[in-house]
Motif scaffolding. Structure first.
Motif, PDB file in Angstrom:
ATOM      1  N   LEU A 111      14.298 127.571  27.167  1.00 32.20           N
ATOM      2  CA  LEU A 111      13.583 128.058  28.350  1.00 32.20           C
ATOM      3  C   LEU A 111      12.208 127.402  28.409  1.00 32.20           C
TER       4      LEU A 111
ATOM      5  N   LYS B 231      12.872 141.655  28.677  1.00 37.35           N
ATOM      6  CA  LYS B 231      12.877 142.420  29.915  1.00 37.35           C
ATOM      7  C   LYS B 231      14.314 142.443  30.405  1.00 37.35           C
ATOM      8  N   HIS B 232      14.644 143.441  31.260  1.00 38.50           N
ATOM      9  CA  HIS B 232      15.969 143.433  31.854  1.00 38.50           C
ATOM     10  C   HIS B 232      16.096 142.198  32.719  1.00 38.50           C
ATOM     11  N   GLY B 233      17.176 141.486  32.556  1.00 37.43           N
ATOM     12  CA  GLY B 233      17.334 140.266  33.329  1.00 37.43           C
ATOM     13  C   GLY B 233      18.178 140.471  34.565  1.00 37.43           C
TER      14      GLY B 233
ATOM     15  N   ARG C 160      22.943 136.534  47.698  1.00 34.07           N
ATOM     16  CA  ARG C 160      22.164 137.547  46.983  1.00 34.07           C
ATOM     17  C   ARG C 160      21.078 138.098  47.915  1.00 34.07           C
TER      18      ARG C 160
ATOM     19  N   ILE D  21      10.305 136.953  38.579  1.00 31.43           N
ATOM     20  CA  ILE D  21       9.557 136.697  37.351  1.00 31.43           C
ATOM     21  C   ILE D  21       9.172 138.030  36.715  1.00 31.43           C
ATOM     22  N   GLY D  22       8.692 138.946  37.538  1.00 27.95           N
ATOM     23  CA  GLY D  22       8.279 140.248  37.039  1.00 27.95           C
ATOM     24  C   GLY D  22       9.417 141.030  36.395  1.00 27.95           C
ATOM     25  N   HIS D  23      10.618 140.875  36.948  1.00 26.86           N
ATOM     26  CA  HIS D  23      11.762 141.632  36.431  1.00 26.86           C
ATOM     27  C   HIS D  23      12.491 140.925  35.300  1.00 26.86           C
ATOM     28  N   GLY D  24      12.042 139.716  34.939  1.00 34.63           N
ATOM     29  CA  GLY D  24      12.759 138.968  33.907  1.00 34.63           C
ATOM     30  C   GLY D  24      14.001 138.274  34.454  1.00 34.63           C
ATOM     31  N   VAL D  25      14.237 138.419  35.765  1.00 34.21           N
ATOM     32  CA  VAL D  25      15.443 137.843  36.366  1.00 34.21           C
ATOM     33  C   VAL D  25      15.364 136.321  36.360  1.00 34.21           C
TER      34      VAL D  25
ATOM     35  N   ASP E 157      13.706 134.275  34.314  1.00 35.37           N
ATOM     36  CA  ASP E 157      13.894 133.707  32.971  1.00 35.37           C
ATOM     37  C   ASP E 157      15.372 133.725  32.590  1.00 35.37           C
ATOM     38  N   ARG E 158      16.055 134.816  32.950  1.00 36.06           N
ATOM     39  CA  ARG E 158      17.480 134.894  32.643  1.00 36.06           C
ATOM     40  C   ARG E 158      18.235 133.795  33.395  1.00 36.06           C
ATOM     41  N   MET E 159      17.901 133.598  34.657  1.00 33.36           N
ATOM     42  CA  MET E 159      18.605 132.566  35.428  1.00 33.36           C
ATOM     43  C   MET E 159      18.307 131.179  34.863  1.00 33.36           C
ATOM     44  N   LEU E 160      17.069 130.989  34.393  1.00 35.70           N
ATOM     45  CA  LEU E 160      16.689 129.657  33.902  1.00 35.70           C
ATOM     46  C   LEU E 160      17.229 129.377  32.502  1.00 35.70           C
ATOM     47  N   THR E 161      17.712 130.399  31.787  1.00 31.49           N
ATOM     48  CA  THR E 161      18.392 130.108  30.520  1.00 31.49           C
ATOM     49  C   THR E 161      19.856 129.725  30.773  1.00 31.49           C
TER      50      THR E 161
ATOM     51  N   LEU F 153       5.626 128.444  30.047  1.00 28.52           N
ATOM     52  CA  LEU F 153       6.034 129.633  29.279  1.00 28.52           C
ATOM     53  C   LEU F 153       5.701 129.488  27.795  1.00 28.52           C
TER      54      LEU F 153
END
Lengths: 321, 258
Positions: free
Chosen positions: A54, A86-88, B14, B86-90, B92-96, B258
């Motif tokens: 990441l 964080k929740h993803g 979405r 970004i705030g929800h961590g969504v 970062d999850r998508m970018l992994t 990051l």
């Protein structure tokens, strides 16, 4: 066998002058659970962000599932699953929609995707909540969805950044048994970070303790504990902080590794019970008033104290979140 | 390529699902064009009687202007989605995941464009009721909506890029509210250019909003002047691609921070 996760001398600095990682190296055997243990702000999440491609280190190299994270980032991303701190999941979407979108991102489509999503919802006990928006989920349900999303594309390596933080004790135990089953039955390599000592102790076969961006100790939980040989005594002083008591304590026969944390003194002894009378006499002679004396069998807390040079709880409270 | 298109469409859907689940927001999105057209139409009605104004009825003149103003204002908020993610961590999850970064941008841009097309159609119908005369016919109106879509695509990508680089709602809100009025006033959206000060006419030559308004007006309201429309369409398209490239690169910049 080559390591499933391998990090060499990772250094990461944030402007203007924060050194988040100061030479972190670690190696994780395939099929094992590796615990990265440390207080908040120690560098755990930074390490995970780098290991999952990441973000990038300022220097150092990472290989995950046989691929270099810098030059083959796409291959690393396909091989790994990530459950973030964080929740993803998208709170506005339903559990099913989140899983479907996740699958599409990994190139899984059509009937295969539908079937995987159905099985996944079943496995994680989310069938009845599948078509509800995630923002209506309980903490435990949202966390299970996070794990379901991380596993949907059947990764060989799973990263979990503080998977049980914020969960109630029941949900935490449930998560623990789930993680164990993944490693045992699916042979997935798992790297998890935690600031709960007992979590690393009970789950991980290998542990690295990270403190101020460095790995200060590494080994099996049992090995780290047995390295300590003997017990730890903790003495809380009633009076002012001073070094006289620490000096007196260090002079007692059989006492070693005396450290001071504010008003609390920590020291190592071969046998706690036998050493206490001598310790009490020496401190009394030095004129120190005591609030409490405790003897602890070796635990990871003691391991942390030994290698980080300060007690775990004190650091945890002061740590950034 | 088909995977990239699939992913783009999934990202678009979405946004669509979120919109459909929020009746209040959907209502605002659909009411806004009506209010703008009615308010601006009523406020500036007498412009048509200024000596030297030759746009015919003001509703004829105004309609393309309102379409473009709405396009940039709707598109401007696009980046807010990533700030939330970004705030929800969504994010970062998508970018992994190995998802094509371009799809994350293109999907949200396409969502903004769909919104703009629907809003534009509403304006077109309402203006017709208010007496607008589309001399360019259905084809001209379609071309006007295509121009609005291109203009919206530019601003949606820019908004995504700014959102990813600053990660702050406040910055994005500030940027959007800062640019909409100047860009509108420094164009022929509401007022005939020959009646505006010379310096405004000079600046407007470089304003994408003005390119869009001029093309749309020529296509939908007049007998189309291809010599005017084609170069501007080309410029808008080039600008949209540049902005998309900028936004796609912004994901890498975000990851590096990051």
């Amino acid at each position: 066998m080559t390591a499933a996760i391998e990090a060499n001398e990772l250094i990461k600095k944030y402007p203007p002058d924060v050194t988040a990682l100061d030479g972190v190296s670690l190696a994780v055997e395939p099929g094992s659970i590796f615990g990265l243990l440390g207080p908040n702000g120690a560098g755990k999440s930074t390490t995970v962000r780098i290991l999952t491609a990441l973000s990038q280190p300022d220097s150092g190299s990472v290989r995950v599932a046989g691929h270099d994270a810098a030059s083959e980032a796409a291959a690393v991303r396909r091989a790994i699953g990530v459950v973030g701190q964080k929740h993803g999941a998208d709170p506005e979407a339903t559990g099913r929609e989140n899983l479907v979108l996740q699958g599409e991102f990994y190139g899984i489509t059509g009937a295969d995707l539908r079937e995987r999503v159905r099985t996944s919802l079943q496995t994680f006990g989310l069938e009845s909540a599948a078509d509800r928006q995630v923002k209506t989920y309980s903490g435990g349900m949202a966390r299970r969805l996070d794990v379901a999303m991380g596993l949907l594309h059947r990764p060989r390596v799973l990263f979990m950044d503080e998977p049980t933080t914020g969960l109630d004790p029941e949900a935490r135990l449930e998560m623990w048994s789930g993680i164990e089953a993944l490693a045992r039955e699916e042979e997935i390599t798992i790297l998890l970070t935690t600031h709960y000592m007992e979590e690393a102790d009970s789950l991980a076969s290998q542990i690295a303790i990270i403190d101020h961006g460095r790995v200060v100790a590494e080994g099996t939980p049992e090995g780290l504990k047995s390295d300590l040989r003997g017990d730890t005594i903790h003495i809380e002083l009633a009076g002012r902080e001073d070094d006289r008591a620490a000096g007196a304590l260090a002079d007692v026969d059989g006492v070693s590794d005396v450290t001071r944390d504010g008003r609390t003194l920590h020291a190592r002894v071969a046998d706690g019970g036998a050493a206490i009378p001598g310790v009490l006499a020496a401190l009394s002679a030095a004129g120190s008033e005591l609030a409490s004396v405790t003897v602890a069998r070796p635990s990871l807390d003691e391991v942390y104290l030994r290698y980080a040079g300060h007690a775990y709880a004190a650091e945890d409270e002061g740590g950034q979140r | 390529m088909s995977a990239a298109l699939r992913q783009t469409w999934q990202v678009t859907m979405r946004g669509v699902r979120v919109l459909l689940r929020q009746p209040g927001y959907l209502g605002i999105t659909l009411t806004q064009p009506i209010i703008w057209l009615l308010l601006f139409g009523a406020l500036f009605k007498s412009i048509a009687s200024i000596p030297g104004f030759h746009g015919g009825s003001y509703i004829n003149y105004l309609t393309p202007g309102i379409v473009m103003m709405l396009a940039i204002s709707s598109a401007g908020w696009t980046g807010m989605g990533f700030v939330e993610d970004i705030g929800h961590g969504v994010l970062d999850r998508m970018l992994t995941s190995p998802v094509w970064r371009g799809a994350l941008n293109a999907g949200t841009v396409l969502y903004a464009v769909l919104t703009i097309v629907i809003q534009s159609l509403l304006i077109v119908v309402l203006a017709l009721v208010l007496g607008a005369n589309y001399r360019g016919g259905v084809g001209g109106v379609a071309l006007m909506i295509l121009v609005a879509a291109l203009l919206g695509a530019i601003f949606a990508s820019l908004s995504n890029g700014v959102g990813l680089l600053t990660r702050q709602r406040e910055t994005l809100i500030g940027a959007v509210s800062f640019i909409i009025l100047p860009l509108t006033f420094l164009s022929g959206a509401l007022m005939q250019q020959s009646l505006a000060p010379h310096w405004i006419q000079d600046v407007a030559k470089y304003n994408p909003v003005n390119w869009a308004v001029q093309s749309a007006r020529s296509a939908a309201m007049q007998h189309i002047d291809w010599g005017l429309v084609l170069p501007r369409l080309g410029l808008l398209l080039a600008f949209a691609l540049l902005a998309a490239a900028f936004a796609t690169r912004a994901f890498r910049r975000y990851q590096r921070s990051l």
